[in-house]
Design a protein around this motif. Structure first.
Motif: not given
Length: 230
Positions: A70-87
């Motif tokens: 919710n705070e933008g540190y992580l992104a959810g996926t079908f398998r766990g959480f990852i650091v969002p990739t910034l464009m």
């Protein structure tokens, strides 16, 4: 005359004392790892692994990880959480917000900062110098976060603190990309020194200018590194 006993006055409702929950502890630990680059952009965070580490159920872990999403540190996926990739446009927007917030906030802290905060800034600066000499990117990242947290602790507006910390942390991809580069490390050390000198003199204008240069320089170095790779 009524014999009905008078009702005892109700005791005032007291706000419950707030305690640090397990979920908050896990949240703080994962956020610290993200800040310091211990969790990288190629890593995947799995709730059951964190639960095993903290010897708890998955519920408090999920609460902590969803809060980070919710705070933008992580992104959810079908398998766990990852650091969002910034464009590139994401990075530009983050730096635009930082330029609007951080110089003014730091300048305002000149009137309220105490010696403990200044001493913490000095320790972080010395750590950054040593890291630069040793070309130690991990220690440089840690020093960079500690330096920011030191002056930010003197900012009296807690919401402003949270906003600055969050947007700076969202630039983790930038730190990982640049603070392991020795040429960039030298620039960062010089920038820290300029900010520290401003705080030593309690000079808001000098702090504002040094902070703006520091942020602008970080953005410039990031896009230079991208151009070299492309």
């Amino acid at each position: 005359m009524s014999n009905t006993p008078a009702k005892a006055p109700k005791a005032p409702r007291r706000t419950a004392l707030r305690q640090t929950t397990l979920s908050e502890t896990i949240y703080s630990e994962i956020r610290t790892r993200l800040q310091r680059g211990t969790i990288g952009i190629d890593d995947r965070i799995l709730d059951y692994e964190i639960a095993d580490e903290f010897n708890c159920t998955r519920m408090p872990v999920r609460q902590a990880l969803l809060r980070l999403v919710n705070e933008g540190y992580l992104a959810g996926t079908f398998r766990g959480f990852i650091v969002p990739t910034l464009m590139p446009d994401d990075v530009r927007e983050i730096f635009e917000v930082r330029r609007l917030l951080e110089p003014s906030a730091a300048a305002s802290a000149a009137a309220t900062i105490d010696e403990n905060c200044v001493d913490a800034m000095k320790r972080a600066y010395q750590q950054a110098r040593k890291a630069c000499t040793k070309k130690d990117g991990d220690s440089m990242i840690e020093a960079n976060v500690a330096f920011r947290d030191a002056w930010l602790g003197a900012v009296r507006n807690s919401r402003l603190q949270d906003a600055i910390r969050r947007f700076a942390d969202h630039a983790q991809q930038v730190r990982l990309h640049t603070l392991r580069d020795h040429a960039t490390q030298k620039i960062v050390v010089d920038g820290m020194k300029a900010i520290l000198d401003g705080f030593n003199d309690r000079d808001p204008a000098r702090i504002r200018s040094a902070m703006l240069d520091f942020i602008t320089g970080a953005e410039h170095r990031y896009f230079m590194s991208l151009n070299r790779e492309n």
